[in-house]
Write a protein that holds these residues in place. Sequence first.
Motif, PDB file in Angstrom:
ATOM      1  N   LEU A  93      63.114  38.741  47.985  1.00 35.66           N
ATOM      2  CA  LEU A  93      61.710  39.129  48.027  1.00 35.66           C
ATOM      3  C   LEU A  93      61.219  39.074  49.471  1.00 35.66           C
ATOM      4  O   LEU A  93      61.780  38.352  50.300  1.00 35.66           O
ATOM      5  N   PRO A  94      60.173  39.793  49.815  1.00 30.38           N
ATOM      6  CA  PRO A  94      59.589  39.686  51.158  1.00 30.38           C
ATOM      7  C   PRO A  94      59.157  38.251  51.419  1.00 30.38           C
ATOM      8  O   PRO A  94      58.745  37.530  50.501  1.00 30.38           O
ATOM      9  N   LYS A  96      56.556  36.991  52.745  1.00 25.08           N
ATOM     10  CA  LYS A  96      55.179  36.717  52.353  1.00 25.08           C
ATOM     11  C   LYS A  96      55.092  36.397  50.866  1.00 25.08           C
ATOM     12  O   LYS A  96      54.386  35.460  50.454  1.00 25.08           O
ATOM     13  N   LYS A  97      55.833  37.161  50.041  1.00 24.08           N
ATOM     14  CA  LYS A  97      55.818  36.945  48.601  1.00 24.08           C
ATOM     15  C   LYS A  97      56.478  35.611  48.252  1.00 24.08           C
ATOM     16  O   LYS A  97      55.982  34.876  47.371  1.00 24.08           O
ATOM     17  N   GLU A  98      57.580  35.294  48.926  1.00 23.98           N
ATOM     18  CA  GLU A  98      58.249  34.016  48.682  1.00 23.98           C
ATOM     19  C   GLU A  98      57.314  32.842  48.959  1.00 23.98           C
ATOM     20  O   GLU A  98      57.240  31.886  48.167  1.00 23.98           O
ATOM     21  N   LYS A  99      56.586  32.924  50.064  1.00 17.88           N
ATOM     22  CA  LYS A  99      55.664  31.851  50.432  1.00 17.88           C
ATOM     23  C   LYS A  99      54.532  31.718  49.420  1.00 17.88           C
ATOM     24  O   LYS A  99      54.124  30.609  49.068  1.00 17.88           O
ATOM     25  N   GLU A 100      54.054  32.840  48.946  1.00 19.07           N
ATOM     26  CA  GLU A 100      53.003  32.816  47.921  1.00 19.07           C
ATOM     27  C   GLU A 100      53.497  32.132  46.653  1.00 19.07           C
ATOM     28  O   GLU A 100      52.776  31.348  46.034  1.00 19.07           O
ATOM     29  N   ILE A 101      54.736  32.434  46.279  1.00 15.51           N
ATOM     30  CA  ILE A 101      55.289  31.877  45.044  1.00 15.51           C
ATOM     31  C   ILE A 101      55.456  30.371  45.147  1.00 15.51           C
ATOM     32  O   ILE A 101      55.011  29.617  44.266  1.00 15.51           O
ATOM     33  N   SER A 104      52.278  28.410  45.004  1.00 14.89           N
ATOM     34  CA  SER A 104      51.396  28.619  43.854  1.00 14.89           C
ATOM     35  C   SER A 104      51.422  27.416  42.917  1.00 14.89           C
ATOM     36  O   SER A 104      52.434  26.718  42.778  1.00 14.89           O
ATOM     37  N   SER A 142      63.563  33.551  55.492  1.00 18.73           N
ATOM     38  CA  SER A 142      63.581  33.620  54.026  1.00 18.73           C
ATOM     39  C   SER A 142      63.932  32.248  53.487  1.00 18.73           C
ATOM     40  O   SER A 142      64.496  31.405  54.197  1.00 18.73           O
ATOM     41  N   GLY A 233      63.004  34.871  43.059  1.00 16.68           N
ATOM     42  CA  GLY A 233      63.632  36.175  42.899  1.00 16.68           C
ATOM     43  C   GLY A 233      65.118  36.116  42.623  1.00 16.68           C
ATOM     44  O   GLY A 233      65.723  37.130  42.258  1.00 16.68           O
TER      45      GLY A 233
END
Length: 290
Positions: A93-94, A96-101, A104, A142, A233
Motif C-alpha cells: 500500500l502507499p 500514507k495509507k499504511e500510516k493511516e491504518i 487508526s 514502507s 495489505g
Amino acid sequence: MKLEIFHQTIYTYKESVEDSVNEIRLTPRTDSRQSCVKHLLTIAPDTELFSYQDYFGNVAHAFTVNKPHRELVIKSHSLVVTHETDQNVYNLLPLKKEKEIIKSEPFQNTFAEYLNGTSYTFITEEIKKYAATLPDVESSGSVYQLLRDISETIYSSFIYDPNATHVHTTVEETVKLRRGVCQDFAHLMSAVCRIKGIPSRYISGYHFIGDLQGGHADYNQASHAWVEAYVPGIGWVGFDPTNNGLIDWRYVKVGHGRDYRDIVPVKGIYKGTAKQTLSVEVDVKVVKDE
C-alpha cells in the motif's frame, strides 16, 4: 520441502518425584506456509495425554504422572511440509495509507495484545531510546522495509552469545549486554516494532540448518525463535533477526504468542527433590521423496 523433526526432553531427578503436572506445546501448526502431516508424542512413564487449542490457537497437550519416578522423558516426532508462499511483498500500500491504518483506532484495538509490552518486552525509557536510534517508517519508506531494516540492524549490531543470557532475560538487559540468543533478539525486535506501532508476535519453532555454515546458526539449540509482524495489505510476515533473513522453507512454526511465556515448549510442576538435570536434543532433517 518435507522436514522431519525429532525433539526429546529428559528430566532426571536425584530422588523419586511424584504428582508431576505438565503442559507442552510441541505440535507444529498447519497454516498457509506449512502443513503438519504427522505428529506423535510419547511420554515415559506412560500416561494419558489431553489435547486442546490455547487462546492463540496453538496446539497444547497436558498430562500428569502421579506415581513415583526418577526420570521423565518427552519425545516429539513430526513430519512437516513447508511451502514457499508468495507474501506479495511487492504489492504494498502507499506509505500514507499504511500510516493511516496503523494509527487508526480500529487497527490498534484489533491488535492491542501485540502492541503492548510484556514482562519480557516491557517498554522502558532505555528501550525507547534504543528504538529511536533505528529507522522509522518515513526513512524506510514502507512498513515492510522498516521491518527488514530493524531485523538487519539487530543482526549486525548484537553478538550471538549463548552464555550471555538466560531464559528470563528481558529486552532492557539484552540492549545493555549487546548480545544474546534467538529468544532475546526476537523479544527485542518485537519490542521495537510495538514502540513503532507495528503489531508483533513471538514465534517458537524449528530451523533446518543442516547445510548452513557460519552466521548465527546455533547447532545446539533446542528450538528456534523469530518474529511475525503485521504489514497492512499483506498480513503477518516472518522475520529472523538472529540470522537476518525472511522465513522460508527451512522454518517450522510450532506456535505464536505475545512472548516466550505464552508458548513455552515444556513446563510443569512436581512434588519432590529440587535436584534435577535437563537434557534436550533436537534433530531436523530434510526427507527426500523416493
